[in-house]
Write a protein that holds these residues in place. Structure first.
Motif, PDB file in Angstrom:
ATOM      1  N   ALA A   1      74.165 -23.191  31.664  1.00  0.00           N
ATOM      2  CA  ALA A   1      74.242 -21.349  32.094  1.00  0.00           C
ATOM      3  C   ALA A   1      73.854 -21.740  33.896  1.00  0.00           C
ATOM      4  CB  ALA A   1      72.369 -21.349  31.262  1.00  0.00           C
TER       5      ALA A   1
ATOM      6  N   ASP B   1      65.946 -17.810  28.865  1.00  0.00           N
ATOM      7  CA  ASP B   1      66.182 -16.932  28.163  1.00  0.00           C
ATOM      8  C   ASP B   1      67.561 -15.932  28.647  1.00  0.00           C
ATOM      9  OD1 ASP B   1      67.064 -14.568  26.247  1.00  0.00           O
ATOM     10  OD2 ASP B   1      64.718 -13.980  26.600  1.00  0.00           O
ATOM     11  N   GLU B   2      68.776 -16.714  28.160  1.00  0.00           N
ATOM     12  CA  GLU B   2      70.542 -16.275  29.009  1.00  0.00           C
ATOM     13  C   GLU B   2      70.138 -15.059  28.663  1.00  0.00           C
ATOM     14  OE1 GLU B   2      74.785 -18.396  29.493  1.00  0.00           O
ATOM     15  OE2 GLU B   2      73.343 -19.106  28.213  1.00  0.00           O
ATOM     16  N   GLN B   3      70.708 -14.754  26.911  1.00  0.00           N
ATOM     17  CA  GLN B   3      71.349 -13.152  26.896  1.00  0.00           C
ATOM     18  C   GLN B   3      69.873 -12.445  27.686  1.00  0.00           C
ATOM     19  OE1 GLN B   3      73.399 -12.664  24.867  1.00  0.00           O
ATOM     20  NE2 GLN B   3      73.489 -14.880  25.317  1.00  0.00           N
TER      21      GLN B   3
ATOM     22  N   ALA C   1      65.081 -16.684  33.589  1.00  0.00           N
ATOM     23  CA  ALA C   1      66.037 -17.977  33.597  1.00  0.00           C
ATOM     24  C   ALA C   1      65.023 -19.727  32.996  1.00  0.00           C
ATOM     25  CB  ALA C   1      67.189 -17.665  35.537  1.00  0.00           C
TER      26      ALA C   1
ATOM     27  N   MET D   1      68.842 -26.170  31.607  1.00  0.00           N
ATOM     28  CA  MET D   1      70.334 -25.787  31.806  1.00  0.00           C
ATOM     29  C   MET D   1      70.923 -25.823  32.440  1.00  0.00           C
ATOM     30  SD  MET D   1      68.005 -22.181  29.148  1.00  0.00           S
ATOM     31  CE  MET D   1      69.697 -21.736  28.885  1.00  0.00           C
TER      32      MET D   1
ATOM     33  N   THR E   1      78.385 -21.574  34.710  1.00  0.00           N
ATOM     34  CA  THR E   1      78.382 -20.296  34.226  1.00  0.00           C
ATOM     35  C   THR E   1      78.098 -19.453  35.514  1.00  0.00           C
ATOM     36  OG1 THR E   1      78.069 -20.830  31.831  1.00  0.00           O
ATOM     37  CG2 THR E   1      78.182 -18.063  32.776  1.00  0.00           C
ATOM     38  N   GLN E   2      76.861 -19.327  36.285  1.00  0.00           N
ATOM     39  CA  GLN E   2      76.595 -18.358  37.426  1.00  0.00           C
ATOM     40  C   GLN E   2      77.339 -18.663  37.899  1.00  0.00           C
ATOM     41  OE1 GLN E   2      74.665 -16.125  36.986  1.00  0.00           O
ATOM     42  NE2 GLN E   2      74.810 -15.952  34.494  1.00  0.00           N
TER      43      GLN E   2
ATOM     44  N   PHE F   1      67.542 -21.580  35.417  1.00  0.00           N
ATOM     45  CA  PHE F   1      67.860 -22.483  34.501  1.00  0.00           C
ATOM     46  C   PHE F   1      68.077 -24.218  35.037  1.00  0.00           C
ATOM     47  CE2 PHE F   1      71.138 -18.506  34.110  1.00  0.00           C
ATOM     48  CZ  PHE F   1      70.356 -17.963  32.542  1.00  0.00           C
TER      49      PHE F   1
END
Length: 105
Positions: free
Chosen positions: A98, A60-62, A56, A95, A101-102, A90
């Motif tokens: 991202a 690297d979100e993926q 994180a 980010m 989203t979490q 993040f």
């Protein structure tokens, strides 16, 4: 004697954190994968948290999403701390989407 001492989840967490701080997320991920495959160390939520935070923080979100899927496959339940380290990582690299989203998941 020493081989047994290095083959546990607690040692794995220390190794991954140390490698991440000194050599970066790519090498830390390789270390995580090798500890699981070669030494057959069962990953705990703490071990996953170490690598989740590293990935994180690298943005690297993926890979973070992949690690959560890996946790599910290993039947390791993410803890509130798991999400906390990801959100913090993040946010540290800017980010915001991202991180949001979490929070929403």
């Amino acid at each position: 004697r020493h081989a047994a001492a290095t083959c546990n989840a607690r040692t794995a967490v220390v190794l991954v954190n140390t490698v991440a701080q000194t050599m970066g997320p790519g090498i830390a991920q390789e270390m995580h994968d090798l500890l699981r495959s070669r030494l057959q160390i069962t990953s705990t939520s703490q071990a996953y948290e170490a690598i989740l935070g590293v990935q994180a923080h690298a943005g690297d979100e993926q890979r973070v999403l992949g690690l959560f899927c890996e946790m599910e496959a290993d039947r390791v339940k993410p803890t509130p701390h798991s999400f906390s380290v990801v959100i913090k990582g993040f946010l540290q690299c800017g980010m915001l989407d991202a991180a949001l989203t979490q929070v929403q998941s």
